[in-house]
Design a protein around this motif. Structure first.
Motif, PDB file in Angstrom:
ATOM      1  N   GLY A  83      51.999  40.534  36.485  1.00  0.00           N
ATOM      2  CA  GLY A  83      50.657  40.765  37.362  1.00  0.00           C
ATOM      3  C   GLY A  83      50.595  41.290  38.681  1.00  0.00           C
ATOM      4  N   MET A  84      51.640  41.325  38.931  1.00  0.00           N
ATOM      5  CA  MET A  84      51.640  42.185  40.496  1.00  0.00           C
ATOM      6  C   MET A  84      52.276  42.638  41.456  1.00  0.00           C
ATOM      7  SD  MET A  84      53.498  39.138  43.570  1.00  0.00           S
ATOM      8  CE  MET A  84      55.090  39.172  42.822  1.00  0.00           C
ATOM      9  N   VAL A  85      52.099  43.314  42.179  1.00  0.00           N
ATOM     10  CA  VAL A  85      52.933  44.716  42.334  1.00  0.00           C
ATOM     11  C   VAL A  85      53.052  44.605  44.283  1.00  0.00           C
ATOM     12  CG1 VAL A  85      52.544  46.869  42.937  1.00  0.00           C
ATOM     13  CG2 VAL A  85      51.696  46.784  41.111  1.00  0.00           C
ATOM     14  N   THR A  86      54.783  44.390  44.417  1.00  0.00           N
ATOM     15  CA  THR A  86      54.782  44.896  46.164  1.00  0.00           C
ATOM     16  C   THR A  86      54.857  45.671  46.295  1.00  0.00           C
ATOM     17  OG1 THR A  86      55.373  41.946  45.627  1.00  0.00           O
ATOM     18  CG2 THR A  86      56.380  43.561  47.911  1.00  0.00           C
ATOM     19  N   ILE A  87      54.490  45.988  47.947  1.00  0.00           N
ATOM     20  CA  ILE A  87      54.616  47.419  48.541  1.00  0.00           C
ATOM     21  C   ILE A  87      55.609  47.023  49.344  1.00  0.00           C
ATOM     22  CG2 ILE A  87      54.153  49.553  49.671  1.00  0.00           C
ATOM     23  CD1 ILE A  87      51.310  49.231  48.162  1.00  0.00           C
ATOM     24  N   VAL A  88      57.042  47.838  49.409  1.00  0.00           N
ATOM     25  CA  VAL A  88      58.079  47.418  50.674  1.00  0.00           C
ATOM     26  C   VAL A  88      58.110  49.034  51.625  1.00  0.00           C
ATOM     27  CG1 VAL A  88      59.805  46.897  51.379  1.00  0.00           C
ATOM     28  CG2 VAL A  88      58.798  46.018  48.969  1.00  0.00           C
ATOM     29  N   PHE A  89      57.692  48.316  52.811  1.00  0.00           N
ATOM     30  CA  PHE A  89      57.720  49.693  53.527  1.00  0.00           C
ATOM     31  C   PHE A  89      58.867  49.823  54.128  1.00  0.00           C
ATOM     32  CE2 PHE A  89      53.197  48.731  52.453  1.00  0.00           C
ATOM     33  CZ  PHE A  89      52.461  49.789  52.737  1.00  0.00           C
ATOM     34  N   PRO A  90      59.043  51.000  54.710  1.00  0.00           N
ATOM     35  CA  PRO A  90      60.661  51.638  55.287  1.00  0.00           C
ATOM     36  C   PRO A  90      60.483  50.153  56.581  1.00  0.00           C
ATOM     37  CG  PRO A  90      59.443  53.701  54.863  1.00  0.00           C
ATOM     38  CD  PRO A  90      58.399  52.494  54.731  1.00  0.00           C
ATOM     39  N   ASN A  91      59.911  49.573  57.233  1.00  0.00           N
ATOM     40  CA  ASN A  91      59.693  48.962  57.970  1.00  0.00           C
ATOM     41  C   ASN A  91      60.006  47.454  57.641  1.00  0.00           C
ATOM     42  OD1 ASN A  91      57.775  48.173  57.603  1.00  0.00           O
ATOM     43  ND2 ASN A  91      56.610  48.742  59.297  1.00  0.00           N
ATOM     44  N   ARG A  92      60.096  47.395  56.597  1.00  0.00           N
ATOM     45  CA  ARG A  92      60.442  45.914  55.364  1.00  0.00           C
ATOM     46  C   ARG A  92      59.205  45.134  55.566  1.00  0.00           C
ATOM     47  NH1 ARG A  92      63.746  47.855  52.687  1.00  0.00           N
ATOM     48  NH2 ARG A  92      64.022  45.529  51.504  1.00  0.00           N
ATOM     49  N   SER A  93      57.819  45.283  56.161  1.00  0.00           N
ATOM     50  CA  SER A  93      56.968  44.786  55.434  1.00  0.00           C
ATOM     51  C   SER A  93      56.125  45.290  54.002  1.00  0.00           C
ATOM     52  CB  SER A  93      55.796  44.971  56.836  1.00  0.00           C
ATOM     53  OG  SER A  93      55.287  47.129  56.908  1.00  0.00           O
ATOM     54  N   GLN A  94      55.590  44.239  54.357  1.00  0.00           N
ATOM     55  CA  GLN A  94      55.179  44.735  52.381  1.00  0.00           C
ATOM     56  C   GLN A  94      53.631  44.341  52.679  1.00  0.00           C
ATOM     57  OE1 GLN A  94      56.783  41.299  50.602  1.00  0.00           O
ATOM     58  NE2 GLN A  94      58.900  42.171  50.922  1.00  0.00           N
ATOM     59  N   ILE A  95      53.004  44.529  51.533  1.00  0.00           N
ATOM     60  CA  ILE A  95      51.494  44.661  50.401  1.00  0.00           C
ATOM     61  C   ILE A  95      52.169  43.896  49.533  1.00  0.00           C
ATOM     62  CG2 ILE A  95      49.970  45.518  50.068  1.00  0.00           C
ATOM     63  CD1 ILE A  95      49.595  47.169  52.738  1.00  0.00           C
ATOM     64  N   VAL A  96      51.468  42.958  49.272  1.00  0.00           N
ATOM     65  CA  VAL A  96      51.173  42.525  47.730  1.00  0.00           C
ATOM     66  C   VAL A  96      49.983  42.597  47.302  1.00  0.00           C
ATOM     67  CG1 VAL A  96      52.100  40.374  46.065  1.00  0.00           C
ATOM     68  CG2 VAL A  96      53.143  40.679  48.800  1.00  0.00           C
ATOM     69  N   ILE A  97      49.677  43.492  45.833  1.00  0.00           N
ATOM     70  CA  ILE A  97      48.938  42.943  45.195  1.00  0.00           C
ATOM     71  C   ILE A  97      49.092  42.466  43.859  1.00  0.00           C
ATOM     72  CG2 ILE A  97      47.124  44.246  43.651  1.00  0.00           C
ATOM     73  CD1 ILE A  97      49.279  46.055  46.432  1.00  0.00           C
ATOM     74  N   ASN A  98      47.774  41.226  43.656  1.00  0.00           N
ATOM     75  CA  ASN A  98      48.729  40.165  42.203  1.00  0.00           C
ATOM     76  C   ASN A  98      47.172  40.571  41.689  1.00  0.00           C
ATOM     77  OD1 ASN A  98      47.602  38.570  44.272  1.00  0.00           O
ATOM     78  ND2 ASN A  98      48.342  37.223  42.934  1.00  0.00           N
ATOM     79  N   GLN A  99      46.857  40.009  40.510  1.00  0.00           N
ATOM     80  CA  GLN A  99      45.866  39.890  39.561  1.00  0.00           C
ATOM     81  C   GLN A  99      45.499  37.743  40.085  1.00  0.00           C
ATOM     82  OE1 GLN A  99      46.701  40.909  35.706  1.00  0.00           O
ATOM     83  NE2 GLN A  99      46.815  43.046  36.224  1.00  0.00           N
ATOM     84  N   GLN A 100      44.130  37.693  39.559  1.00  0.00           N
ATOM     85  CA  GLN A 100      43.740  36.669  39.713  1.00  0.00           C
ATOM     86  C   GLN A 100      42.529  36.167  38.252  1.00  0.00           C
ATOM     87  OE1 GLN A 100      44.849  33.557  41.340  1.00  0.00           O
ATOM     88  NE2 GLN A 100      46.264  35.381  41.844  1.00  0.00           N
ATOM     89  N   ARG A 101      43.361  36.194  37.071  1.00  0.00           N
ATOM     90  CA  ARG A 101      42.975  36.554  35.656  1.00  0.00           C
ATOM     91  C   ARG A 101      41.998  35.298  35.582  1.00  0.00           C
ATOM     92  NH1 ARG A 101      45.569  39.668  31.758  1.00  0.00           N
ATOM     93  NH2 ARG A 101      47.593  40.788  32.720  1.00  0.00           N
ATOM     94  N   PRO A 102      42.423  33.905  35.776  1.00  0.00           N
ATOM     95  CA  PRO A 102      40.716  33.156  35.764  1.00  0.00           C
ATOM     96  C   PRO A 102      39.835  32.924  36.816  1.00  0.00           C
ATOM     97  CG  PRO A 102      43.274  31.943  36.607  1.00  0.00           C
ATOM     98  CD  PRO A 102      43.800  33.190  36.613  1.00  0.00           C
ATOM     99  N   LEU A 103      39.721  33.596  37.667  1.00  0.00           N
ATOM    100  CA  LEU A 103      38.722  34.777  38.205  1.00  0.00           C
ATOM    101  C   LEU A 103      38.268  35.650  38.941  1.00  0.00           C
ATOM    102  CD1 LEU A 103      39.566  32.662  41.726  1.00  0.00           C
ATOM    103  CD2 LEU A 103      38.517  31.792  40.143  1.00  0.00           C
ATOM    104  N   HIS A 104      39.059  36.326  37.718  1.00  0.00           N
ATOM    105  CA  HIS A 104      38.809  37.832  37.180  1.00  0.00           C
ATOM    106  C   HIS A 104      38.623  38.306  38.437  1.00  0.00           C
ATOM    107  CE1 HIS A 104      36.942  37.879  33.529  1.00  0.00           C
ATOM    108  NE2 HIS A 104      38.527  36.889  33.359  1.00  0.00           N
ATOM    109  N   GLU A 105      39.259  38.685  39.362  1.00  0.00           N
ATOM    110  CA  GLU A 105      40.111  39.030  40.891  1.00  0.00           C
ATOM    111  C   GLU A 105      41.495  39.496  41.060  1.00  0.00           C
ATOM    112  OE1 GLU A 105      37.356  36.053  43.199  1.00  0.00           O
ATOM    113  OE2 GLU A 105      39.224  36.090  44.004  1.00  0.00           O
ATOM    114  N   ILE A 106      41.165  40.476  41.675  1.00  0.00           N
ATOM    115  CA  ILE A 106      42.983  41.096  42.497  1.00  0.00           C
ATOM    116  C   ILE A 106      42.460  40.686  43.478  1.00  0.00           C
ATOM    117  CG2 ILE A 106      43.514  43.213  43.226  1.00  0.00           C
ATOM    118  CD1 ILE A 106      43.541  43.213  40.493  1.00  0.00           C
ATOM    119  N   TRP A 107      43.726  39.829  44.198  1.00  0.00           N
ATOM    120  CA  TRP A 107      43.934  39.267  45.687  1.00  0.00           C
ATOM    121  C   TRP A 107      44.750  40.584  45.975  1.00  0.00           C
ATOM    122  CZ3 TRP A 107      44.965  34.026  45.397  1.00  0.00           C
ATOM    123  CH2 TRP A 107      43.447  33.340  44.681  1.00  0.00           C
TER     124      TRP A 107
END
Length: 109
Positions: free
Chosen positions: A39-63
């Motif tokens: 339930g997690m996607v990590t986007i890695v950019f050419p400069n090696r920085s990242q954005i992480v998107i993940n599911q928080q099932r118990p809270l019914h949220e996306i972080w």
């Protein structure tokens, strides 16, 4: 929202993100690496920085975690909205990804 409804909407969101990364990589000079684990996607950019998107099932949220900070989103029946009223998920992802890539990127809903 039931757990099943949450799972359907959250899984669809992560799939949209993966597909948008592939499209951006194909259609621009920005080489994004989208890695999905459960339930997690990590986007890695050419400069090696990242954005992480993940599911928080118990809270019914996306972080979403980016250089700009961490944000929580709930599905309002039409879109994923920031729980503190800062905006819609894809609008915020576009802004943060553009900042981290150094050029305009468009992840669409």
């Amino acid at each position: 929202m039931t757990d099943l409804e949450y799972a359907d909407h959250a899984d669809a969101l992560l799939l949209q993100i993966e597909q948008a990364c592939d499209q951006i990589t194909e259609e621009s000079d920005v080489d994004l690496d989208a890695q999905r684990v459960g339930g997690m996607v990590t986007i890695v950019f050419p400069n090696r920085s990242q954005i992480v998107i993940n599911q928080q099932r118990p809270l019914h949220e996306i972080w979403l975690a980016a250089k700009a900070g961490g944000f929580h989103f709930k599905f309002d029946g039409q879109a994923w909205q920031d729980t503190k009223g800062q905006g819609e998920f894809f609008a915020m992802l576009n802004r943060f990804a553009t900042e981290q890539a150094g050029e305009p990127l468009n992840f669409s809903a």
